[in-house]
Design a protein around this motif. Structure first.
Motif, mmCIF file in Angstrom:
data_model
loop_
_atom_site.group_PDB
_atom_site.id
_atom_site.type_symbol
_atom_site.label_atom_id
_atom_site.label_comp_id
_atom_site.label_asym_id
_atom_site.label_seq_id
_atom_site.Cartn_x
_atom_site.Cartn_y
_atom_site.Cartn_z
ATOM 1 N N UNK A 59 0.859 -1.186 0.000
ATOM 2 C CA UNK A 59 0.000 0.000 0.000
ATOM 3 C C UNK A 59 0.893 1.233 0.000
ATOM 4 N N UNK A 60 0.293 2.369 -0.288
ATOM 5 C CA UNK A 60 1.055 3.600 -0.393
ATOM 6 C C UNK A 60 1.773 3.993 0.879
ATOM 7 N N UNK A 61 1.283 3.531 2.035
ATOM 8 C CA UNK A 61 1.913 3.855 3.312
ATOM 9 C C UNK A 61 3.204 3.084 3.542
ATOM 10 N N UNK A 102 -6.216 12.863 2.920
ATOM 11 C CA UNK A 102 -6.709 11.605 3.472
ATOM 12 C C UNK A 102 -8.083 11.727 4.125
ATOM 13 N N UNK A 103 -8.241 12.655 5.061
ATOM 14 C CA UNK A 103 -9.491 12.720 5.809
ATOM 15 C C UNK A 103 -10.672 13.102 4.928
ATOM 16 N N UNK A 104 -10.589 14.167 4.117
ATOM 17 C CA UNK A 104 -11.712 14.472 3.222
ATOM 18 C C UNK A 104 -12.004 13.329 2.239
ATOM 19 N N UNK A 188 -5.175 4.970 6.107
ATOM 20 C CA UNK A 188 -6.269 5.836 5.676
ATOM 21 C C UNK A 188 -6.055 7.309 5.999
ATOM 22 N N UNK A 189 -5.236 7.611 7.002
ATOM 23 C CA UNK A 189 -5.195 8.995 7.485
ATOM 24 C C UNK A 189 -3.788 9.562 7.621
ATOM 25 N N UNK A 190 -2.778 8.962 6.987
ATOM 26 C CA UNK A 190 -1.413 9.457 7.184
ATOM 27 C C UNK A 190 -0.892 10.259 6.001
ATOM 28 N N UNK A 191 -1.743 10.593 5.061
ATOM 29 C CA UNK A 191 -1.298 11.433 3.953
ATOM 30 C C UNK A 191 -1.886 10.981 2.640
ATOM 31 N N UNK A 192 -1.874 11.867 1.634
ATOM 32 C CA UNK A 192 -2.413 11.504 0.321
ATOM 33 C C UNK A 192 -1.708 10.284 -0.259
#
Length: 421
Positions: A59-61, A102-104, A188-192
């Motif tokens: 995954x991107x993370x 991430x959040x939006x 999900x929430x650590x960056x685009x």
């Protein structure tokens, strides 16, 4: 320093590369005939077909893994197909995250998922808001099922359960909620782009194992493949003896069971902790199918008593050489290992035909089982630390850390050990 790295999986290769980069003399031992550990490709068969020993994704993370690939001269943009997170089922669209912050993106993706009623969508957003306000932390003894018991059933069935078994290889009723929350936060929430799916376009060994092997040899490292280390002892001078050879430092990047065996006379408490880990298997069933292209290269599936696979991959969409070939993955596969691989393969063949509406059942290419694919990531699990004894480090996806048994966890552990030599 002379450094012995025992184990040539992703953790051992990451440790060897970073230690070599720091100027140390590296000798890497691995009992297998090729590096890569549990994330490698099998030798080509008589027809030249080269399968992986199991279907893996990134995954991107996974920033450390991607950085290591680039360091070794591989372009992840070419070797991996990057797609926004999409849980596409054969008959309907599930959660699909749009690009952006991430959040939006998460909020927009949930609100746009028409498969779920409004009450379920709002329930998920409220639940996720609670996790966010608590810093994605919870009591260590909680299971994922207990953490999510207040969520609407469609959310649990089509989001939580698939993500849990994919990330932790442990069913939600048995999986650690604190580790699951950490995975959700970073994915999900650590960056685009952190939640993007990265699907291998090439055989798995070409992503890390073979580039790392070539790089290490080019730097003068010694690779001893097909050699199982028999003994690890302290030398009188304060260094180490690996099968009689002298080294200043040692990194145990082999399996937890092998590390427990080698460390037992030196650190019995650490050895007992590593040896006490329990494991979850993964089964991968490779099929040849006559049907048309799938709606997405990766499909999520509804698991059932006679439908064991949770995810399937249309490999033809990843590589033209794999046209008509697919990989079907059974995570947390202990019940199907007990029933036998033949039974699992037949159940998957019928599941594939039914899910994708093929007029005839696909042909079985091969069924593979990794019986110790990952440690069982259960609530309150105490994993062994990276430090074993002065000058002796452990590196593997099972050591103490924020993630379950993942490729990123293995790379991070290897680089951590190398940095602390």
């Amino acid at each position: 320093m002379r450094v012995a790295v025992i184990g040539g999986g992703w953790a051992g290769l990451a440790a060897a590369v970073r230690a070599c980069e720091a100027g140390h003399q590296i000798e890497l031992f691995d009992m297998a005939g090729q590096p890569g550990g549990r994330a490698r490709s099998l030798p080509p068969d008589e027809a030249g077909l080269r399968l992986d020993n199991g279907q893996h994704i990134l995954i991107g993370a996974y920033r450390r893994s991607l950085a290591l690939m680039r360091h070794l001269g591989l372009a992840p943009e070419a070797a991996l197909l990057r797609l926004p997170l999409r849980l596409r089922y054969p008959g309907h669209e599930g959660l699909r995250l749009p690009p952006g912050a991430a959040l939006p993106a998460f909020v927009r993706g949930v609100l746009a998922c028409r498969r779920w009623p409004w009450s379920a969508r709002l329930g998920l957003l409220l639940g996720a808001t609670g996790w966010l306000l608590r810093g994605f932390r919870c009591a260590p003894e909680l299971s994922v099922a207990e953490l999510c018991q207040g969520l609407p059933q469609p959310i649990k069935d089509e989001l939580i359960d698939p993500l849990c078994v994919a990330a932790l290889n442990t069913p939600a009723a048995q999986a650690s909620a604190s580790v699951f929350l950490r995975v959700l936060h970073d994915a999900l929430f650590s960056g685009p782009g952190s939640s993007d799916l990265l699907l291998p376009r090439r055989p798995l060994s070409e992503l890390l194992a073979e580039p790392a092997q070539a790089w290490l040899l080019g730097q003068g490292a010694v690779l001893r493949l097909s050699q199982r280390v028999q003994s690890l002892t302290r030398s009188a001078e304060g260094g180490w003896q690996v099968d009689g050879q002298a080294f200043d430092r040692v990194i145990l990047a082999c399996s937890a069971a092998e590390a427990a065996r080698l460390s037992f006379p030196l650190a019995p408490a650490w050895s007992a902790q590593a040896g006490a880990l329990h494991y979850q298997p993964i089964i991968t069933v490779y099929l040849q199918h006559p049907g048309p292209a799938w709606p997405a290269p990766m499909l999520a599936l509804q698991e059932g008593p006679q439908a064991p696979a949770q995810f399937a991959f249309d490999l033809g969409q990843l590589s033209a050489e794999a046209a008509g070939r697919s990989a079907w993955v059974i995570s947390g596969a202990a019940p199907w290992v007990e029933r036998g691989l033949d039974a699992a393969a037949e159940a998957v063949r019928l599941q594939a035909q039914q899910e994708l509406g093929w007029t005839e059942a696909p042909t079985l290419i091969r069924v593979l089982a990794e019986k110790r694919a990952t440690f069982a990531c259960t609530p309150g699990l105490q994993r062994p630390p990276a430090a074993i004894a002065p000058g002796l480090w452990a590196a593997g996806d099972y050591v103490e850390g924020p993630y379950p048994a993942t490729l990123e966890g293995a790379v991070m552990a290897g680089e951590f050990a190398a940095a602390n030599l």
